[in-house]
Design a protein around this motif. Structure first.
Motif, PDB file in Angstrom:
ATOM      1  N   GLY A 239       0.805  -1.212   0.000  1.00 12.74           N
ATOM      2  CA  GLY A 239       0.000   0.000   0.000  1.00 12.74           C
ATOM      3  C   GLY A 239       0.836   1.259   0.000  1.00 12.74           C
ATOM      4  O   GLY A 239       0.464   2.260   0.622  1.00 12.74           O
ATOM      5  N   VAL A 240       1.973   1.228  -0.710  1.00 11.66           N
ATOM      6  CA  VAL A 240       2.863   2.387  -0.740  1.00 11.66           C
ATOM      7  C   VAL A 240       2.967   2.919  -2.158  1.00 11.66           C
ATOM      8  O   VAL A 240       2.813   2.189  -3.139  1.00 11.66           O
ATOM      9  N   ASP A 241       3.200   4.214  -2.266  1.00 11.14           N
ATOM     10  CA  ASP A 241       3.462   4.859  -3.543  1.00 11.14           C
ATOM     11  C   ASP A 241       4.960   4.722  -3.819  1.00 11.14           C
ATOM     12  O   ASP A 241       5.779   5.287  -3.103  1.00 11.14           O
ATOM     13  N   LEU A 242       5.317   3.966  -4.843  1.00 11.90           N
ATOM     14  CA  LEU A 242       6.732   3.733  -5.131  1.00 11.90           C
ATOM     15  C   LEU A 242       7.469   5.015  -5.494  1.00 11.90           C
ATOM     16  O   LEU A 242       8.686   5.079  -5.423  1.00 11.90           O
ATOM     17  N   ARG A 243       6.720   6.036  -5.912  1.00 11.66           N
ATOM     18  CA  ARG A 243       7.356   7.303  -6.283  1.00 11.66           C
ATOM     19  C   ARG A 243       7.715   8.134  -5.064  1.00 11.66           C
ATOM     20  O   ARG A 243       8.459   9.105  -5.171  1.00 11.66           O
ATOM     21  N   SER A 244       7.168   7.793  -3.908  1.00 12.29           N
ATOM     22  CA  SER A 244       7.268   8.664  -2.743  1.00 12.29           C
ATOM     23  C   SER A 244       7.963   7.960  -1.595  1.00 12.29           C
ATOM     24  O   SER A 244       7.565   6.864  -1.185  1.00 12.29           O
ATOM     25  N   LEU A 245       9.011   8.580  -1.068  1.00 11.58           N
ATOM     26  CA  LEU A 245       9.729   8.051   0.087  1.00 11.58           C
ATOM     27  C   LEU A 245       9.809   9.133   1.163  1.00 11.58           C
ATOM     28  O   LEU A 245      10.855   9.749   1.391  1.00 11.58           O
ATOM     29  N   PRO A 246       8.691   9.419   1.831  1.00  7.43           N
ATOM     30  CA  PRO A 246       8.714  10.461   2.864  1.00  7.43           C
ATOM     31  C   PRO A 246       9.503  10.017   4.087  1.00  7.43           C
ATOM     32  O   PRO A 246       9.434   8.858   4.501  1.00  7.43           O
ATOM     33  N   LEU A 247      10.261  10.933   4.646  1.00  6.70           N
ATOM     34  CA  LEU A 247      11.046  10.630   5.840  1.00  6.70           C
ATOM     35  C   LEU A 247      11.167  11.855   6.718  1.00  6.70           C
ATOM     36  O   LEU A 247      11.045  12.995   6.261  1.00  6.70           O
ATOM     37  N   SER A 248      11.391  11.599   7.981  1.00  8.36           N
ATOM     38  CA  SER A 248      11.826  12.620   8.930  1.00  8.36           C
ATOM     39  C   SER A 248      13.170  12.166   9.466  1.00  8.36           C
ATOM     40  O   SER A 248      13.413  10.967   9.608  1.00  8.36           O
ATOM     41  N   PHE A 249      14.053  13.112   9.761  1.00  8.84           N
ATOM     42  CA  PHE A 249      15.357  12.707  10.279  1.00  8.84           C
ATOM     43  C   PHE A 249      15.948  13.780  11.169  1.00  8.84           C
ATOM     44  O   PHE A 249      15.509  14.935  11.173  1.00  8.84           O
ATOM     45  N   LEU A 250      16.937  13.368  11.937  1.00  6.87           N
ATOM     46  CA  LEU A 250      17.607  14.263  12.871  1.00  6.87           C
ATOM     47  C   LEU A 250      19.054  13.834  12.990  1.00  6.87           C
ATOM     48  O   LEU A 250      19.346  12.657  13.187  1.00  6.87           O
ATOM     49  N   VAL A 251      19.971  14.792  12.850  1.00  6.63           N
ATOM     50  CA  VAL A 251      21.404  14.524  13.016  1.00  6.63           C
ATOM     51  C   VAL A 251      21.939  15.492  14.059  1.00  6.63           C
ATOM     52  O   VAL A 251      21.773  16.712  13.932  1.00  6.63           O
ATOM     53  N   LEU A 252      22.583  14.939  15.086  1.00  3.01           N
ATOM     54  CA  LEU A 252      23.124  15.712  16.194  1.00  3.01           C
ATOM     55  C   LEU A 252      24.606  15.408  16.347  1.00  3.01           C
ATOM     56  O   LEU A 252      25.065  14.326  15.997  1.00  3.01           O
ATOM     57  N   ASP A 253      25.349  16.374  16.902  1.00  3.82           N
ATOM     58  CA  ASP A 253      26.785  16.180  17.067  1.00  3.82           C
ATOM     59  C   ASP A 253      27.267  17.074  18.201  1.00  3.82           C
ATOM     60  O   ASP A 253      26.858  18.237  18.300  1.00  3.82           O
ATOM     61  N   LYS A 254      28.140  16.535  19.044  1.00  6.74           N
ATOM     62  CA  LYS A 254      28.726  17.347  20.107  1.00  6.74           C
ATOM     63  C   LYS A 254      29.855  18.226  19.596  1.00  6.74           C
ATOM     64  O   LYS A 254      30.281  19.155  20.299  1.00  6.74           O
ATOM     65  N   ARG A 255      30.332  17.951  18.400  1.00  4.47           N
ATOM     66  CA  ARG A 255      31.329  18.805  17.759  1.00  4.47           C
ATOM     67  C   ARG A 255      30.623  19.976  17.073  1.00  4.47           C
ATOM     68  O   ARG A 255      29.431  19.908  16.772  1.00  4.47           O
ATOM     69  N   PRO A 256      31.329  21.067  16.783  1.00  3.68           N
ATOM     70  CA  PRO A 256      30.703  22.176  16.060  1.00  3.68           C
ATOM     71  C   PRO A 256      30.189  21.725  14.702  1.00  3.68           C
ATOM     72  O   PRO A 256      30.827  20.913  14.023  1.00  3.68           O
ATOM     73  N   PRO A 257      29.027  22.235  14.269  1.00  5.87           N
ATOM     74  CA  PRO A 257      28.490  21.844  12.954  1.00  5.87           C
ATOM     75  C   PRO A 257      29.365  22.393  11.835  1.00  5.87           C
ATOM     76  O   PRO A 257      30.086  23.384  12.015  1.00  5.87           O
TER      77      PRO A 257
END
Length: 318
Positions: A239-257
């Motif tokens: 039941g998925v649209d093969l054209r669409s790959l929705p995501l949420s993400f988060l990247v964190l680091d203790k070093r300066p970005p």
């Protein structure tokens, strides 16, 4: 296996139907749903590939921004088939991780993930362990929030503090995105926020005027997906649209970005005849931006063709 070269003869379609039902009715968090290696292999070659393409999107974005993982162990928490780890190692190599730790509530999944990682990256040291008692390099988290209780999320956030960096990828739904935003707000006093945010301020989605929005993005599917009848069968079953790959993400680091000051595009641009509207996020908040064809013809052309990157041109105004 990074593309779409599939051994469809090994797929257990009934197992995929059972797994999908557990995910949809939200019973997947109640118990271990992996019965055997065939379950894991069937998932890895279908749902797992879609997760890998999401990780590819995130990791390419990090490379574009000049980010690299810190030294020390890499830990894949809730590893499942190990698809996140394999994407991570493909992009960044087996160094700097001194070793890789895989953990999952399912012993069958941990063994499967370890074997898959060793097949693709035989030189890396793989450990199966619960990594809760010391600091380490990178924490990988993938598609777990739909299965965790509030208490388990708190335990995971406690573990995250021991890492130098965290890469966290989830489905791009409103509910899951909001949970990931809550994790960001909890952890941003300990970490620098690297992505998708371009700033360290409170999340702009938390203001009342942005209550109907959520932080989500879209990863591309490989072109082979659209020419393979087996993928069409999978799309119908799942039941998925093969054209669409929705995501949420988060990247964190203790070093300066690596750098900041950019405006991040949220979701998809809405392109009209003479202009495009985009939802953008920076330290000043989340707001709508307008790209006029007359004023920014090159940027508008990229938006119309779907070739725009994840960041706004500095010339596009709110």
């Amino acid at each position: 296996m990074t593309g779409c070269v599939m051994d469809w003869q090994t797929i257990d379609w009934k197992a995929l139907e059972r797994l999908r039902s557990a995910f949809l009715d939200e019973t997947a968090g109640a118990q271990d749903y992996w019965r055997n290696d065939r379950d894991l292999e069937s998932y890895d070659q279908t749902f797992g590939q879609r997760i890998r393409w999401k990780w590819n999107y995130v990791l390419k974005d990090l490379q574009r921004r000049g980010w690299g993982p810190p030294p020390g162990e890499a830990v894949d928490w809730g590893c499942g088939t190990g698809i996140a780890t394999r994407a991570f190692l493909e992009h960044f190599g087996v160094e700097p991780p001194s070793k890789l730790v895989l953990w999952d509530r399912s012993p069958v999944a941990m063994q499967f993930a370890a074997r898959k990682v060793r097949e693709e990256f035989p030189s890396i040291s793989v450990w199966l362990d619960r990594p809760f008692d010391h600091d380490f390099g990178t924490l990988l988290i993938s598609h777990v929030l739909t299965e965790l209780s509030d208490e388990q999320v708190v335990e995971l956030l406690t573990l995250a503090v021991h890492a130098t960096s965290v890469i966290w990828v989830e489905p791009g739904t409103n509910e899951v995105s909001r949970k990931l935003i809550a994790a960001r707000e909890h952890l941003r006093s300990t970490f620098q926020v690297v992505a998708p945010c371009t700033h360290q301020a409170a999340c702009g989605m938390l203001t009342p005027e942005n209550g109907r929005h959520w932080c989500h993005h879209f990863a591309p599917s490989p072109p082979q997906v659209f020419t393979d009848g087996n993928w069409a069968r999978f799309g119908k079953l799942a039941g998925v649209d093969l054209r669409s790959l929705p995501l949420s993400f988060l990247v964190l680091d203790k070093r300066p970005p690596p750098h900041s000051g950019m405006i991040r595009v949220i979701g998809r641009p809405r392109v009209y005849k003479a202009h495009a509207l985009l939802l953008g996020c920076d330290a000043s908040g989340v707001r709508e931006y307008r790209c006029n064809k007359r004023d920014e013809p090159e940027e508008f052309r990229r938006l119309k063709k779907g070739h725009a990157g994840p960041y706004l041109s500095a010339n596009v105004k709110s």
